[in-house]
Design a protein around this motif. Sequence first.
Motif, PDB file in Angstrom:
ATOM      1  N   UNK A 315       1.079  -1.180  -0.455  1.00  0.00           N
ATOM      2  CA  UNK A 315       0.191   0.023   0.294  1.00  0.00           C
ATOM      3  C   UNK A 315       0.662   1.355  -0.098  1.00  0.00           C
ATOM      4  N   UNK A 316       0.602   2.527  -0.733  1.00  0.00           N
ATOM      5  CA  UNK A 316       0.726   3.374  -0.999  1.00  0.00           C
ATOM      6  C   UNK A 316       0.455   4.356  -1.306  1.00  0.00           C
ATOM      7  N   UNK A 317       0.273   5.412  -0.372  1.00  0.00           N
ATOM      8  CA  UNK A 317      -0.465   7.115  -0.719  1.00  0.00           C
ATOM      9  C   UNK A 317      -0.120   7.730  -2.308  1.00  0.00           C
ATOM     10  N   UNK A 318      -0.622   7.828  -2.716  1.00  0.00           N
ATOM     11  CA  UNK A 318      -0.595   8.812  -3.549  1.00  0.00           C
ATOM     12  C   UNK A 318      -1.500  10.052  -4.667  1.00  0.00           C
ATOM     13  N   UNK A 319      -1.534  11.352  -3.767  1.00  0.00           N
ATOM     14  CA  UNK A 319      -2.783  11.986  -3.935  1.00  0.00           C
ATOM     15  C   UNK A 319      -2.685  12.381  -6.084  1.00  0.00           C
ATOM     16  N   UNK A 321      -3.367  14.627  -8.607  1.00  0.00           N
ATOM     17  CA  UNK A 321      -2.288  15.765  -9.216  1.00  0.00           C
ATOM     18  C   UNK A 321      -2.461  17.109  -9.182  1.00  0.00           C
ATOM     19  N   UNK A 322      -1.329  17.761  -8.350  1.00  0.00           N
ATOM     20  CA  UNK A 322      -1.656  19.205  -8.978  1.00  0.00           C
ATOM     21  C   UNK A 322      -1.664  19.644 -10.364  1.00  0.00           C
ATOM     22  N   UNK A 323      -3.361  20.683 -10.220  1.00  0.00           N
ATOM     23  CA  UNK A 323      -3.213  21.423 -11.179  1.00  0.00           C
ATOM     24  C   UNK A 323      -2.060  23.367 -11.536  1.00  0.00           C
ATOM     25  N   UNK A 324      -2.069  23.584 -12.102  1.00  0.00           N
ATOM     26  CA  UNK A 324      -2.056  24.643 -12.085  1.00  0.00           C
ATOM     27  C   UNK A 324      -2.487  25.514 -12.717  1.00  0.00           C
ATOM     28  N   UNK A 325      -3.366  26.294 -11.659  1.00  0.00           N
ATOM     29  CA  UNK A 325      -4.921  27.574 -11.969  1.00  0.00           C
ATOM     30  C   UNK A 325      -3.965  28.507 -12.709  1.00  0.00           C
ATOM     31  N   UNK A 326      -4.540  29.203 -13.352  1.00  0.00           N
ATOM     32  CA  UNK A 326      -3.760  30.004 -13.703  1.00  0.00           C
ATOM     33  C   UNK A 326      -4.896  31.810 -13.389  1.00  0.00           C
ATOM     34  N   UNK A 327      -4.182  32.498 -13.291  1.00  0.00           N
ATOM     35  CA  UNK A 327      -4.972  33.842 -11.715  1.00  0.00           C
ATOM     36  C   UNK A 327      -5.625  33.745 -11.527  1.00  0.00           C
ATOM     37  N   UNK A 328      -6.019  34.955 -10.642  1.00  0.00           N
ATOM     38  CA  UNK A 328      -6.385  34.997  -9.222  1.00  0.00           C
ATOM     39  C   UNK A 328      -8.051  35.090  -9.502  1.00  0.00           C
ATOM     40  N   UNK A 329      -9.133  34.752  -8.699  1.00  0.00           N
ATOM     41  CA  UNK A 329     -10.708  35.198  -9.476  1.00  0.00           C
ATOM     42  C   UNK A 329     -10.888  35.511  -7.908  1.00  0.00           C
ATOM     43  N   UNK A 473      -6.446  20.026  -4.960  1.00  0.00           N
ATOM     44  CA  UNK A 473      -5.235  20.054  -5.982  1.00  0.00           C
ATOM     45  C   UNK A 473      -5.392  20.638  -7.172  1.00  0.00           C
ATOM     46  N   UNK A 474      -6.798  21.194  -7.404  1.00  0.00           N
ATOM     47  CA  UNK A 474      -7.150  22.721  -8.548  1.00  0.00           C
ATOM     48  C   UNK A 474      -5.861  23.918  -7.898  1.00  0.00           C
ATOM     49  N   UNK A 475      -5.692  23.852  -7.470  1.00  0.00           N
ATOM     50  CA  UNK A 475      -4.468  25.334  -6.953  1.00  0.00           C
ATOM     51  C   UNK A 475      -5.500  26.282  -6.676  1.00  0.00           C
ATOM     52  N   UNK A 476      -6.549  26.318  -5.655  1.00  0.00           N
ATOM     53  CA  UNK A 476      -7.277  27.275  -5.096  1.00  0.00           C
ATOM     54  C   UNK A 476      -7.110  26.306  -3.852  1.00  0.00           C
ATOM     55  N   UNK A 477      -7.581  28.194  -2.613  1.00  0.00           N
ATOM     56  CA  UNK A 477      -7.947  27.395  -1.139  1.00  0.00           C
ATOM     57  C   UNK A 477      -9.444  26.275  -1.067  1.00  0.00           C
ATOM     58  N   UNK A 478      -9.466  25.859  -0.057  1.00  0.00           N
ATOM     59  CA  UNK A 478     -10.679  24.851   0.213  1.00  0.00           C
ATOM     60  C   UNK A 478     -11.456  25.196   0.880  1.00  0.00           C
ATOM     61  N   UNK A 479     -12.053  25.469   1.435  1.00  0.00           N
ATOM     62  CA  UNK A 479     -13.229  25.363   2.188  1.00  0.00           C
ATOM     63  C   UNK A 479     -14.275  24.204   2.239  1.00  0.00           C
ATOM     64  N   UNK A 480     -13.961  22.911   3.615  1.00  0.00           N
ATOM     65  CA  UNK A 480     -15.021  22.224   4.092  1.00  0.00           C
ATOM     66  C   UNK A 480     -15.987  22.600   4.774  1.00  0.00           C
ATOM     67  N   UNK A 481     -17.099  22.719   4.606  1.00  0.00           N
ATOM     68  CA  UNK A 481     -18.234  22.684   5.393  1.00  0.00           C
ATOM     69  C   UNK A 481     -18.748  21.401   6.064  1.00  0.00           C
TER      70      UNK A 481
END
Length: 522
Positions: A315-319, A321-329, A473-481
């Motif tokens: 067993x190994x952990x492999x998340x 792959x990161x996405x290089x998101x352009x711009x800042x919305x 992995x989308x290159x944006x802060x994520x807020x869990x609810x």
Amino acid sequence: MTALATAPDVSCRAREAQANLHAGCAALHISLPLPPADWITTRDGALTAVIDGQWLGGCSVPRRAAGRMLERSNVRGNVACLLLPTHAQQIAAALDRVGEGRAIIVLLPHAAALALVLACCDLSRPIAGECLFFAHDASSLDNLFTRHPGLPLPQQFLKLPATDPTAGEAVIAWAQEVFSKQSAKHAARLAAARCRVPASDGFCVAAGRTFCLWGDAGEALSRALDCDTIDTDQPAQSAVAHVAERSADAAALVTVDTGRADGPDLIAADKPWLTWVTQPRVPAFVPAAPRDGLLLVDAALRPAALAAGWPAGRIAVAGWPAVDSAGGGAGVALLADVSDLAPTEQIEDLSSVRLVWEACRAELLARPQAIGDDPAAYLHRVRVRHAVPAENFPEALLLERLIAPAIVVATARWLVRENVPVRLHGCGWDAFGDLAARWDGPVPDRAALAHAVASAGALIDPFILRSGHPIYAQGRPVIRTINRTAPRVLQDIAAACAGRAPSGVTTAAIDPAVVRRLLGNA
């Protein structure tokens, strides 16, 4: 009979029929003349022909009739045979019925009938996409599988109510002879592939690559490992023998969410089969294949892997792959496909289960925090409360088709009530009129996903059925609810909108190095 169109309109429709026929013939690499006929658009919007005063196929509303003919067809497997259709709309309805990732082989013995079919509808896209095939006799059907060695054998015949029984049985007879011969060939190809010695130390990925919002694991895996990939979402690549042949020269087969226990005859036991697990279900370990391994998208899945019999060293952990998101919305975005939360056809037939469905829907839309931190336990409590037996209770269906989307919808409504600048992206939101002003449309492809992510300052995570969700992995802060207090969620949203991003979840991404380390431990 409805009066035919005026001469200029008939001429226009004849040109449309000629264009359809040309496109279909070009996709099939054949040439057929346009049969003599009067061309007309029917009341249901379909192009059809009137020949010697008779409607083609004996029907003046071929689109509507075709939908009704096939509305109760339950298609099995990746490929089905459609017997003797009399109109192109029957083929279009069959393609709609089987859905993406499946194919139709049309058995149509006469060239004139094929020409009329191709003229009534532009079928060039499914033909070119290898989702639609035609055969007119045993030889052409046999050659079809020779030209497309990755095409699985059909699992069933689709018979139309208007099909002449005698003619249908005659076609079935020669088709079954071909399938029997091809089945023996597939078995021989599979056995030969399992015996081949790998010619390289590389990998072979077998995974579907059709885009699905938050379900694009096949594409992510293929790009991360940059190796030979079999797109199992393409019907003409999904035959078991074809996958075995394509993977025979690789040192290991890598798949998404399925393992050897789901397909034990695919590759030899001494060849490693590695599974990248992105869903809660973990395939069982097969002791006869000790070199197999699991790549978990999140360490939280490790207990389930151990419970499924996997040795810790495999067993190994492999998340993701990161996405290089352009711009800042700006603001926050909630990206999800949702349903209208109405009971499915299966649930409608089960009154006691429908009672649980309606109770869950009402409670979660009004008070989503009732879900707690264990959706299955919540569903169990509601089932017991309504005295519904556990036997044959469709727990997985309710979790996936009701509870998960209900939480997403309830979260969106709560965000709107709190005046959060949230934008909604995905399919199904148009079913909720109170959220229409916040909806920016569906997310049909990867470009649309990238655009939606880039337009947001932060992303909302209201998802209950995933560990290691690709949203992180989308290159944006994520807020869990989920299972968090409202003040904490609003605090994180305010911080994100002010440019003070809350910390995200980080996991080492899947790549060739982590796969080779797992192989090296064998």
